[in-house]
Design an enzyme around this catalytic site. Sequence first.
Site, PDB file in Angstrom:
ATOM      1  N   SER A  30       2.763  56.193 -45.239  1.00  0.00           N
ATOM      2  CA  SER A  30       2.918  55.384 -46.456  1.00  0.00           C
ATOM      3  C   SER A  30       3.308  53.955 -46.122  1.00  0.00           C
ATOM      4  O   SER A  30       3.471  53.136 -47.017  1.00  0.00           O
ATOM      5  CB  SER A  30       3.986  56.006 -47.348  1.00  0.00           C
ATOM      6  OG  SER A  30       5.197  56.142 -46.632  1.00  0.00           O
ATOM      7  N   ASN A 117      15.465  61.177 -48.048  1.00  0.00           N
ATOM      8  CA  ASN A 117      15.280  61.536 -49.452  1.00  0.00           C
ATOM      9  C   ASN A 117      16.179  60.722 -50.381  1.00  0.00           C
ATOM     10  O   ASN A 117      15.731  60.226 -51.418  1.00  0.00           O
ATOM     11  CB  ASN A 117      15.527  63.029 -49.654  1.00  0.00           C
ATOM     12  CG  ASN A 117      14.509  63.873 -48.892  1.00  0.00           C
ATOM     13  OD1 ASN A 117      13.536  63.327 -48.371  1.00  0.00           O
ATOM     14  ND2 ASN A 117      14.731  65.177 -48.817  1.00  0.00           N
ATOM     15  N   THR A 162      -6.171  43.023 -93.038  1.00  0.00           N
ATOM     16  CA  THR A 162      -6.021  44.459 -92.796  1.00  0.00           C
ATOM     17  C   THR A 162      -7.454  44.978 -92.639  1.00  0.00           C
ATOM     18  O   THR A 162      -8.373  44.432 -93.269  1.00  0.00           O
ATOM     19  CB  THR A 162      -5.323  45.199 -93.965  1.00  0.00           C
ATOM     20  OG1 THR A 162      -6.149  45.101 -95.120  1.00  0.00           O
ATOM     21  CG2 THR A 162      -3.951  44.605 -94.266  1.00  0.00           C
ATOM     22  N   HIS A 163      -7.660  45.957 -91.804  1.00  0.00           N
ATOM     23  CA  HIS A 163      -9.016  46.445 -91.496  1.00  0.00           C
ATOM     24  C   HIS A 163      -9.919  45.326 -90.972  1.00  0.00           C
ATOM     25  O   HIS A 163     -11.142  45.403 -91.115  1.00  0.00           O
ATOM     26  CB  HIS A 163      -9.677  47.084 -92.726  1.00  0.00           C
ATOM     27  CG  HIS A 163      -8.781  48.011 -93.482  1.00  0.00           C
ATOM     28  ND1 HIS A 163      -8.748  49.365 -93.265  1.00  0.00           N
ATOM     29  CD2 HIS A 163      -7.848  47.764 -94.445  1.00  0.00           C
ATOM     30  CE1 HIS A 163      -7.845  49.921 -94.073  1.00  0.00           C
ATOM     31  NE2 HIS A 163      -7.289  48.964 -94.788  1.00  0.00           N
ATOM     32  N   SER A 284     -19.790  30.581 -67.293  1.00  0.00           N
ATOM     33  CA  SER A 284     -20.776  31.583 -66.914  1.00  0.00           C
ATOM     34  C   SER A 284     -21.607  31.027 -65.768  1.00  0.00           C
ATOM     35  O   SER A 284     -21.940  29.847 -65.751  1.00  0.00           O
ATOM     36  CB  SER A 284     -21.665  31.896 -68.119  1.00  0.00           C
ATOM     37  OG  SER A 284     -22.906  32.428 -67.673  1.00  0.00           O
ATOM     38  N   LYS A 290     -21.589  28.235 -71.808  1.00  0.00           N
ATOM     39  CA  LYS A 290     -20.522  29.188 -72.129  1.00  0.00           C
ATOM     40  C   LYS A 290     -19.141  28.732 -71.698  1.00  0.00           C
ATOM     41  O   LYS A 290     -18.971  28.097 -70.678  1.00  0.00           O
ATOM     42  CB  LYS A 290     -20.810  30.530 -71.440  1.00  0.00           C
ATOM     43  CG  LYS A 290     -22.056  31.205 -71.966  1.00  0.00           C
ATOM     44  CD  LYS A 290     -21.746  32.057 -73.153  1.00  0.00           C
ATOM     45  CE  LYS A 290     -20.963  33.246 -72.655  1.00  0.00           C
ATOM     46  NZ  LYS A 290     -20.899  34.316 -73.568  1.00  0.00           N
ATOM     47  N   ASN A 292     -15.620  30.985 -71.678  1.00  0.00           N
ATOM     48  CA  ASN A 292     -15.211  32.355 -71.978  1.00  0.00           C
ATOM     49  C   ASN A 292     -13.697  32.557 -71.906  1.00  0.00           C
ATOM     50  O   ASN A 292     -13.027  31.953 -71.072  1.00  0.00           O
ATOM     51  CB  ASN A 292     -15.890  33.320 -70.995  1.00  0.00           C
ATOM     52  CG  ASN A 292     -17.400  33.325 -71.153  1.00  0.00           C
ATOM     53  OD1 ASN A 292     -17.909  33.157 -72.251  1.00  0.00           O
ATOM     54  ND2 ASN A 292     -18.102  33.496 -70.054  1.00  0.00           N
ATOM     55  N   GLU A 297      -9.253  38.476 -72.101  1.00  0.00           N
ATOM     56  CA  GLU A 297      -9.984  39.740 -71.902  1.00  0.00           C
ATOM     57  C   GLU A 297      -9.342  40.579 -70.799  1.00  0.00           C
ATOM     58  O   GLU A 297      -9.213  41.806 -70.919  1.00  0.00           O
ATOM     59  CB  GLU A 297     -11.441  39.462 -71.526  1.00  0.00           C
ATOM     60  CG  GLU A 297     -12.258  38.850 -72.642  1.00  0.00           C
ATOM     61  CD  GLU A 297     -13.597  38.351 -72.124  1.00  0.00           C
ATOM     62  OE1 GLU A 297     -14.518  39.167 -71.985  1.00  0.00           O
ATOM     63  OE2 GLU A 297     -13.706  37.143 -71.823  1.00  0.00           O
ATOM     64  N   TYR A 324      13.576  67.476 -53.538  1.00  0.00           N
ATOM     65  CA  TYR A 324      12.564  66.553 -53.046  1.00  0.00           C
ATOM     66  C   TYR A 324      11.298  67.306 -52.657  1.00  0.00           C
ATOM     67  O   TYR A 324      11.353  68.387 -52.069  1.00  0.00           O
ATOM     68  CB  TYR A 324      13.085  65.765 -51.830  1.00  0.00           C
ATOM     69  CG  TYR A 324      12.033  64.803 -51.298  1.00  0.00           C
ATOM     70  CD1 TYR A 324      11.877  63.543 -51.846  1.00  0.00           C
ATOM     71  CD2 TYR A 324      11.157  65.190 -50.279  1.00  0.00           C
ATOM     72  CE1 TYR A 324      10.890  62.678 -51.402  1.00  0.00           C
ATOM     73  CE2 TYR A 324      10.165  64.329 -49.817  1.00  0.00           C
ATOM     74  CZ  TYR A 324      10.034  63.082 -50.382  1.00  0.00           C
ATOM     75  OH  TYR A 324       9.058  62.232 -49.947  1.00  0.00           O
ATOM     76  N   GLN A 329       6.165  60.822 -52.874  1.00  0.00           N
ATOM     77  CA  GLN A 329       5.689  59.602 -52.232  1.00  0.00           C
ATOM     78  C   GLN A 329       4.597  58.926 -53.065  1.00  0.00           C
ATOM     79  O   GLN A 329       4.367  57.726 -52.933  1.00  0.00           O
ATOM     80  CB  GLN A 329       5.163  59.940 -50.833  1.00  0.00           C
ATOM     81  CG  GLN A 329       4.702  58.753 -50.025  1.00  0.00           C
ATOM     82  CD  GLN A 329       4.468  59.128 -48.575  1.00  0.00           C
ATOM     83  OE1 GLN A 329       5.396  59.441 -47.845  1.00  0.00           O
ATOM     84  NE2 GLN A 329       3.216  59.135 -48.149  1.00  0.00           N
ATOM     85  N   LYS A 332       4.846  55.474 -55.679  1.00  0.00           N
ATOM     86  CA  LYS A 332       4.997  54.052 -55.376  1.00  0.00           C
ATOM     87  C   LYS A 332       3.805  53.170 -55.724  1.00  0.00           C
ATOM     88  O   LYS A 332       3.974  52.117 -56.337  1.00  0.00           O
ATOM     89  CB  LYS A 332       5.338  53.874 -53.895  1.00  0.00           C
ATOM     90  CG  LYS A 332       6.757  54.301 -53.590  1.00  0.00           C
ATOM     91  CD  LYS A 332       7.037  54.256 -52.114  1.00  0.00           C
ATOM     92  CE  LYS A 332       8.148  55.216 -51.771  1.00  0.00           C
ATOM     93  NZ  LYS A 332       7.825  56.630 -52.105  1.00  0.00           N
TER      94      LYS A 332
HETATM   95  N1  ARG Z   1       7.915  58.263 -47.487  1.00  0.00           N
HETATM   96  C1  ARG Z   1       8.700  59.232 -48.184  1.00  0.00           C
HETATM   97  C2  ARG Z   1       8.575  59.012 -49.695  1.00  0.00           C
HETATM   98  O1  ARG Z   1       8.077  58.012 -50.073  1.00  0.00           O
HETATM   99  C3  ARG Z   1      10.130  59.098 -47.788  1.00  0.00           C
HETATM  100  C4  ARG Z   1      10.882  60.363 -47.858  1.00  0.00           C
HETATM  101  C5  ARG Z   1      10.347  61.334 -46.897  1.00  0.00           C
HETATM  102  N2  ARG Z   1      11.131  62.509 -46.840  1.00  0.00           N
HETATM  103  C6  ARG Z   1      10.700  63.586 -46.225  1.00  0.00           C
HETATM  104  N3  ARG Z   1      11.485  64.598 -46.208  1.00  0.00           N
HETATM  105  N4  ARG Z   1       9.516  63.670 -45.675  1.00  0.00           N
HETATM  106  O2  ARG Z   1       8.961  59.827 -50.483  1.00  0.00           O
END
Ligand code: ARG
Length: 466
Positions: A30, A117, A162-163, A284, A290, A292, A297, A324, A329, A332
Amino acid sequence: MPKRRQQTTKPWGGRFREGTHPAVERFTASVHFDRRLAPYDIQGSMAHARMLAKCGILTRAEAEAILRGLRVILREVERGAFPWDPSLEDVHMNIEARLTRKIGAAGGKLHTARSRNDQVALDLRLYLRDQIQVLRRQVRELQGVLLARAGAHLDVILPGYTHLQPAQPVLLAHHLLAYFEMFQRDRERLASCLDRVNVLPLGAGALAGTTFAIDPHTVAADLGFARVAANSLDAVADRDFVAEFLACAALLMMHLSRLGEEIVLWASAEFGFVTLPDALATGSSMMPQKKNPDVAELARGKAGRVYGALMGILTVLKGLPLSYNRDLQEDKEGLFDAVDTAQATVTVMAELLRGLRFRPERMRAAAAGRHLNATDVADYLAAKGVPFRAAHAVVGRLVRHCLERGCAIEALPLEDLRRFSPRFGRDVYEYLTLEACVARRASPGGTAPAAVRRALRDAANRLKVE
Ligand code: ARG
């Protein structure tokens, strides 16, 4: 049996006889996205190290070495010089490994009484706490623009719809203040969400707490958390604060999207209520004429990805047993994207509103001659004693007559009006101007200039109190 791979160098390698399969390494890593948390990870680790020293779990010298090392690493991160290593999985293990390389054995003591964790939950809360405050300030700025533009247009009348059918005349200021109220609620929601984000999970360990005599309250005070998590299982398993933030962000984006949609409509040739300054419009590549409203949008379009992030986290969480699970993970990327999207959209929409040129003459023309005063004609007759239902029917016939002749109600001479009801008098004409129709709607929260001036003052006061 897979071929035996090289002995691992992972922090958890002790229990393993084989190295990690490269596909697993790629799949579980990650660090390419959670490195965004690095400054918060370091901030949290520093507070943790100070607490460990204070509680006598680390020596002063060990804590000092850790703090010094972490400061050097923070500068590396900021300079973009940190050598991120995907085989070390995530931001936490990258930073810890780097620390140990720099300061030796003491680096290995930082993780005492802590697990990734509770560490990742801490990092995410620190990050989100900051970002909520940034976003709240940006929304406040946007509200300030709405207030300023409303205050400068207290005499401009446009059709209220309205509408999407013209309904009754309203002040442009009143229309703009409607958005002020939406964003005020968004800001309040974010503040309330912040209360639940601002809780320290560190000390939960992996799930059950820690055997060390730690003091999470000093960490909370150090990092400015209002409370310490009451239950260690909950502290590491819970991401409802992410879902709650995303729900707040989704509503904010929905409001921005509606505002965007109105600007798109208003900028069309058919409405022509606004013109976009060149700096805030796009052209455009094919049609030279144009101009825009792409900003508006995109504000509308980008709501979708924030809704997606909200559905994503709700789905990730719904089946997880305590505590956990690695699924977490997945909290994020959606969150980061939603934060970026909401912040960028609020900022650019404030700019767009600042630069928008209103066209009061077009607004007025759209409000005139479209029978927006029909309700007022019925109210007039009702005030003269005609039951409202009967008055409504009279005015309905009157409007049909006007539509056939292509004229406004107030363009008919009095004797014509009297053919529809003998209660019509000369005073009806001044009763039916757009200004009179607007001014009569003086109920609290109504569009009368007096009410809108009060609303403006009240809004300015609420903006002051944060
Ligand atoms: N990269 C993990 C997460 O975002 C961190 C925690 C990992 N914990 C584990 N026991 N593998 O959640």
